[in-house]
Design a protein around this motif. Structure first.
Motif, PDB file in Angstrom:
ATOM      1  N   ASP A  38      26.173  14.507   0.454  1.00  0.00           N
ATOM      2  CA  ASP A  38      27.122  13.969  -0.519  1.00  0.00           C
ATOM      3  C   ASP A  38      27.575  12.577  -0.101  1.00  0.00           C
ATOM      4  N   TRP A  39      27.933  12.422   1.188  1.00  0.00           N
ATOM      5  CA  TRP A  39      28.386  11.109   1.657  1.00  0.00           C
ATOM      6  C   TRP A  39      27.264  10.079   1.611  1.00  0.00           C
ATOM      7  N   LEU A  40      26.046  10.469   1.975  1.00  0.00           N
ATOM      8  CA  LEU A  40      24.927   9.524   1.941  1.00  0.00           C
ATOM      9  C   LEU A  40      24.703   8.991   0.526  1.00  0.00           C
ATOM     10  N   GLY A  41      24.829   9.862  -0.471  1.00  0.00           N
ATOM     11  CA  GLY A  41      24.708   9.395  -1.849  1.00  0.00           C
ATOM     12  C   GLY A  41      25.756   8.352  -2.179  1.00  0.00           C
ATOM     13  N   CYS A  42      26.994   8.605  -1.741  1.00  0.00           N
ATOM     14  CA  CYS A  42      28.085   7.646  -1.959  1.00  0.00           C
ATOM     15  C   CYS A  42      27.802   6.325  -1.252  1.00  0.00           C
ATOM     16  N   ALA A  43      27.310   6.410  -0.018  1.00  0.00           N
ATOM     17  CA  ALA A  43      27.092   5.207   0.783  1.00  0.00           C
ATOM     18  C   ALA A  43      25.913   4.390   0.267  1.00  0.00           C
ATOM     19  N   ILE A  44      24.854   5.061  -0.173  1.00  0.00           N
ATOM     20  CA  ILE A  44      23.707   4.341  -0.740  1.00  0.00           C
ATOM     21  C   ILE A  44      24.131   3.636  -2.024  1.00  0.00           C
ATOM     22  N   GLY A  45      24.816   4.376  -2.899  1.00  0.00           N
ATOM     23  CA  GLY A  45      25.312   3.754  -4.131  1.00  0.00           C
ATOM     24  C   GLY A  45      26.290   2.641  -3.855  1.00  0.00           C
ATOM     25  N   GLY A  46      27.141   2.827  -2.841  1.00  0.00           N
ATOM     26  CA  GLY A  46      28.099   1.781  -2.486  1.00  0.00           C
ATOM     27  C   GLY A  46      27.422   0.542  -1.924  1.00  0.00           C
ATOM     28  N   SER A  47      26.411   0.736  -1.080  1.00  0.00           N
ATOM     29  CA  SER A  47      25.696  -0.401  -0.506  1.00  0.00           C
ATOM     30  C   SER A  47      24.926  -1.177  -1.569  1.00  0.00           C
ATOM     31  N   ALA A  48      24.560  -0.493  -2.653  1.00  0.00           N
ATOM     32  CA  ALA A  48      23.858  -1.155  -3.748  1.00  0.00           C
ATOM     33  C   ALA A  48      24.808  -1.924  -4.667  1.00  0.00           C
ATOM     34  N   SER A  49      26.119  -1.709  -4.488  1.00  0.00           N
ATOM     35  CA  SER A  49      27.129  -2.336  -5.344  1.00  0.00           C
ATOM     36  C   SER A  49      27.472  -3.752  -4.878  1.00  0.00           C
ATOM     37  N   PRO A  50      27.795  -4.651  -5.809  1.00  0.00           N
ATOM     38  CA  PRO A  50      28.238  -5.992  -5.409  1.00  0.00           C
ATOM     39  C   PRO A  50      29.454  -5.984  -4.493  1.00  0.00           C
ATOM     40  N   ALA A  51      30.261  -4.919  -4.549  1.00  0.00           N
ATOM     41  CA  ALA A  51      31.452  -4.841  -3.692  1.00  0.00           C
ATOM     42  C   ALA A  51      31.093  -4.752  -2.214  1.00  0.00           C
ATOM     43  N   SER A  52      29.828  -4.468  -1.907  1.00  0.00           N
ATOM     44  CA  SER A  52      29.407  -4.373  -0.503  1.00  0.00           C
ATOM     45  C   SER A  52      29.125  -5.728   0.123  1.00  0.00           C
ATOM     46  N   ARG A  53      29.023  -6.762  -0.694  1.00  0.00           N
ATOM     47  CA  ARG A  53      28.562  -8.062  -0.184  1.00  0.00           C
ATOM     48  C   ARG A  53      29.485  -8.700   0.860  1.00  0.00           C
ATOM     49  N   PRO A  54      30.815  -8.609   0.713  1.00  0.00           N
ATOM     50  CA  PRO A  54      31.652  -9.273   1.727  1.00  0.00           C
ATOM     51  C   PRO A  54      31.397  -8.794   3.149  1.00  0.00           C
ATOM     52  N   ILE A  55      31.345  -7.473   3.359  1.00  0.00           N
ATOM     53  CA  ILE A  55      31.164  -6.995   4.729  1.00  0.00           C
ATOM     54  C   ILE A  55      29.744  -7.241   5.212  1.00  0.00           C
ATOM     55  N   LYS A  56      28.772  -7.221   4.315  1.00  0.00           N
ATOM     56  CA  LYS A  56      27.397  -7.551   4.709  1.00  0.00           C
ATOM     57  C   LYS A  56      27.312  -9.005   5.160  1.00  0.00           C
ATOM     58  N   SER A  57      27.924  -9.880   4.398  1.00  0.00           N
ATOM     59  CA  SER A  57      27.871 -11.314   4.727  1.00  0.00           C
ATOM     60  C   SER A  57      28.538 -11.600   6.066  1.00  0.00           C
ATOM     61  N   VAL A  58      29.711 -11.001   6.281  1.00  0.00           N
ATOM     62  CA  VAL A  58      30.429 -11.234   7.532  1.00  0.00           C
ATOM     63  C   VAL A  58      29.669 -10.623   8.713  1.00  0.00           C
ATOM     64  N   SER A  59      29.074  -9.462   8.522  1.00  0.00           N
ATOM     65  CA  SER A  59      28.310  -8.827   9.596  1.00  0.00           C
ATOM     66  C   SER A  59      27.126  -9.691  10.010  1.00  0.00           C
ATOM     67  N   LEU A  60      26.431 -10.250   9.026  1.00  0.00           N
ATOM     68  CA  LEU A  60      25.301 -11.130   9.337  1.00  0.00           C
ATOM     69  C   LEU A  60      25.774 -12.431   9.970  1.00  0.00           C
ATOM     70  N   LEU A  61      26.932 -12.918   9.541  1.00  0.00           N
ATOM     71  CA  LEU A  61      27.487 -14.139  10.110  1.00  0.00           C
ATOM     72  C   LEU A  61      27.817 -13.957  11.590  1.00  0.00           C
TER      73      LEU A  61
END
Length: 458
Positions: A38-61
């Motif tokens: 159940d959580w993996l489904g939420c996390a995959i869908g969440g990672s596919a969402s534009p709302a995930s971009r801030p933490i992805k960008s900062v993590s890569l930075l």
């Protein structure tokens, strides 16, 4: 009142350090595996969402050593991995919820356990054991301080860091003393305020990221000999004194190994705040009774906590709509089963839904208040345009332990959340891994399977 001779902090550390896989009832293990899917489904869908971009960008930075996998992103250090996956799991508002503690354990405890488990080359049984250790500690702390704490603090954040530190520490093999230190430093880093709801901020995702990531961080520090408070919960300047906002009865910390809270968590079938779900179920029942007729009046009877958290009216964006019981009810009556598209900008502009939302009058019902948090109920009383009075009462919404989602239902939800983001073949592989997670030899394989076909929506 607390017994001055009993240490809730030490009870948590003793339980976590001594817990073995074979101690855990089979039904609890099965439930946690369902919760993982159940959580993996939420996390995959969440990672596919534009709302995930801030933490992805900062993590890569920030960059750094690559130790553990992140959904939809290159591997990161173990703290960042836990933080990112925890953040993703809370974006869609579809992750699990525990009624008594009013918290979401999976999205803070599981990312911590999985990150450290992947880095540490742990077995599936070890990760399951660590998740359950984290759940049991987190949910007891949360249950002991709600509902007063919840009026100001986001319990998932404030207690989640305790659960994450225990899960990470368990996999790292910390003994009782070091687990106690990890809990002490988790408590001193505990935070998470509800003000963001009033101001429309994204802080809820940060709450889970902080709890999971910093839970791993304090466990790593404890492994290196970094000490912490040993009475962080019950101490005179500890968590209960500062955060509980009421007298705390520590009886909940005396039934470890007897009561398994990990197997009593609710799943969320709808992509919005859990406090709206019994109202949605009542609205869906009302929709059937209406048979296409219009409403002259509609009154929603609710409980105080639901309106404190999900009492937003006339929502302006997706996040506000997911915390608007009135909007969710109007949408369910007119559109049927809620889906993510019902919270889009276009859906929010639907005049028919807006007009019905404005017709809804909400009243706090003392009788409903009395059964919270055992139940999170709602009642709808409505008059049709031809004068018929319709009533719909829901005590246990779909997904509660009394009305639970079984494996097929959780699998269906997982496929819905991940459709278009991973292939059908990958969906089936992930389901199979979760069903047999105790036999998993490599945690990294799970994330490599997901990322092999992952495609975001932005």
């Amino acid at each position: 009142m607390m017994n001055p001779d009993f240490s809730a902090s030490r009870a948590c550390a003793q339980f976590a350090s001594s817990l073995q896989y074979q101690d855990i009832p089979d039904q609890v293990i099965d439930f946690v595996k369902r919760d993982l899917l159940d959580w993996l489904g939420c996390a995959i869908g969440g990672s596919a969402s534009p709302a995930s971009r801030p933490i992805k960008s900062v993590s890569l930075l920030l960059g750094g050593v690559r130790q553990a996998e992140v959904i939809g992103l290159s591997s990161q250090n173990v703290v960042t991995s836990a933080a990112c996956n925890a953040y993703f799991g809370h974006i869609l508002e579809m992750d699990d919820v525990d009624k008594e503690s009013i918290s979401h354990p999976a999205t803070v405890v599981m990312p911590a356990a999985l990150a450290v488990g992947a880095w540490n080359a742990s077995s599936g049984k070890d990760v399951i054991t660590s998740i359950i250790a984290g759940f049991e500690v987190m949910l007891r702390i949360g249950a002991s301080i709600t509902p007063e704490h919840y009026k100001i603090f986001h319990t998932t954040a404030t207690t989640g860091i305790f659960g994450a530190s225990v899960a990470a520490g368990k996999i790292l093999g910390l003994d009782e003393k070091r687990l106690l230190w990890a809990l002490g430093n988790a408590g001193t880093l505990s935070c998470g305020l509800w003000q963001f709801l009033r101001d429309g901020g994204m802080s809820k995702f940060l709450h889970t990221a902080h709890a999971a990531g910093q839970g791993v961080y304090v466990a790593l520090l404890a492994r290196e000999g970094f000490s912490g408070a040993t009475h962080i919960l019950e101490g005179e300047q500890g968590f209960f004194k500062g955060y509980a906002l009421k007298d705390v009865n520590c009886d909940k910390f005396e039934d470890f190994f007897k009561v398994w809270r990990s197997g009593n968590v609710s799943f969320k079938p709808y992509p919005c705040c859990r406090h709206t779900h019994s109202a949605i179920d009542a609205a869906l029942d009302l929709r059937e009774k209406l048979k296409g007729r219009k409403l002259k009046s509609i009154k929603l009877f609710s409980y105080s906590t639901a309106q404190q958290v999900a009492g937003k009216r006339s929502p302006r964006d997706q996040r506000e709509a997911k915390f608007s019981t009135a909007y969710c009810v109007a949408s369910a009556i007119l559109r049927g089963l809620p889906s993510e598209k019902h919270f889009s900008e276009e859906a929010l502009q639907d005049k028919e839904v807006r007009n019905l939302e404005n017709l809804i009058k909400i009243e706090i019902d003392d009788d409903l208040n009395k059964v919270v948090p055992t139940n999170w109920p709602h009642r709808i009383e409505a008059i049709t345009d031809d004068g018929e009075r319709l009533v719909s009462q829901v005590w246990s919404p779909k997904g509660d332990p009394e009305n639970e989602l079984d494996w097929p239902a959780v699998e269906s939800k997982f496929k819905t959340l991940t459709e278009g983001f991973i292939t059908t073949a990958t969906q089936e592989q992930v389901i199979e891994i979760c069903r047999n997670f105790e036999n998993q030899n490599s945690i990294s394989d799970l994330f490599e399977t997901i990322n092999s076909t992952f495609q975001p929506s932005y």
